[in-house]
Design a protein around this motif. Structure first.
Motif, mmCIF file in Angstrom:
data_model
loop_
_atom_site.group_PDB
_atom_site.id
_atom_site.type_symbol
_atom_site.label_atom_id
_atom_site.label_comp_id
_atom_site.label_asym_id
_atom_site.label_seq_id
_atom_site.Cartn_x
_atom_site.Cartn_y
_atom_site.Cartn_z
ATOM 1 N N ARG A 171 28.256 5.155 96.125
ATOM 2 C CA ARG A 171 29.520 5.869 96.357
ATOM 3 C C ARG A 171 29.408 6.951 97.436
ATOM 4 O O ARG A 171 30.271 7.808 97.550
ATOM 5 N N HIS A 173 29.711 12.165 96.496
ATOM 6 C CA HIS A 173 30.059 10.897 95.854
ATOM 7 C C HIS A 173 31.576 10.789 95.846
ATOM 8 O O HIS A 173 32.270 11.722 95.461
ATOM 9 N N HIS A 220 35.186 8.513 94.842
ATOM 10 C CA HIS A 220 35.671 7.422 94.008
ATOM 11 C C HIS A 220 36.796 6.717 94.733
ATOM 12 O O HIS A 220 37.415 7.257 95.632
ATOM 13 N N THR A 257 35.793 3.889 96.140
ATOM 14 C CA THR A 257 35.007 3.139 97.125
ATOM 15 C C THR A 257 35.031 1.640 96.845
ATOM 16 O O THR A 257 34.844 0.847 97.765
ATOM 17 N N GLU A 258 35.282 1.240 95.580
ATOM 18 C CA GLU A 258 35.333 -0.194 95.278
ATOM 19 C C GLU A 258 36.515 -0.866 95.966
ATOM 20 O O GLU A 258 36.528 -2.068 96.163
ATOM 21 N N ASP A 311 34.836 12.975 94.664
ATOM 22 C CA ASP A 311 34.205 13.153 93.370
ATOM 23 C C ASP A 311 35.013 12.487 92.262
ATOM 24 O O ASP A 311 35.487 11.384 92.446
ATOM 25 N N TYR A 312 35.195 13.148 91.115
ATOM 26 C CA TYR A 312 35.877 12.479 90.007
ATOM 27 C C TYR A 312 36.594 13.419 89.053
ATOM 28 O O TYR A 312 37.203 12.983 88.084
#
Length: 122
Positions: A45, A74, A76, A78-79, A92-93
């Motif tokens: 990520r 990192h 999120h 990214t998928e 981040d998250y």
């Protein structure tokens, strides 16, 4: 996943603005829209500009400037970067802060509910 540089040059990490995909590179430590040749790699990520040897660092909260440095953030979402239409990229998250493009072409994070553009990694 192996993401190679586009055959015509430019950047393989792009953002869609007004229906047009535009390249993003690290330039002088800043993350900006650019026509330069750069190659991004995604691992755990974290996005790394292999040409500049620096990572994407877009801290949560803000609005906050995104930078390129030795210790990336990192991300999120990214998928979704591998999809043809890309997807929203968030830092981040803990909060829903998304990455947007400022009027000067730099990337920043925004948590104010602004429209978040789609990013892709080809």
């Amino acid at each position: 996943m192996d993401h190679c540089r586009p055959s015509a040059g430019g950047s393989n990490f792009q953002v869609q603005l007004d229906g047009v995909w535009q390249g993003i590179c690290c330039v002088g430590g800043d993350l900006v829209l650019s026509d330069a040749d750069c190659t991004w790699w995604l691992d755990d990520r974290i996005l790394t500009d292999l040409v500049a040897g620096q990572q994407l660092d877009c801290p949560e909260g803000g609005p906050t400037d995104c930078h390129c440095d030795a210790v990336g953030e990192h991300m999120h979402g990214t998928e979704r970067l591998g999809r043809a239409g890309g997807g929203v990229l968030n830092s981040d998250y803990l909060e829903d802060t998304c990455v947007v493009v400022a009027s000067d072409g730099s990337l920043v994070t925004d948590w104010t509910g602004a429209s978040c553009p789609n990013f892709r990694l080809r």
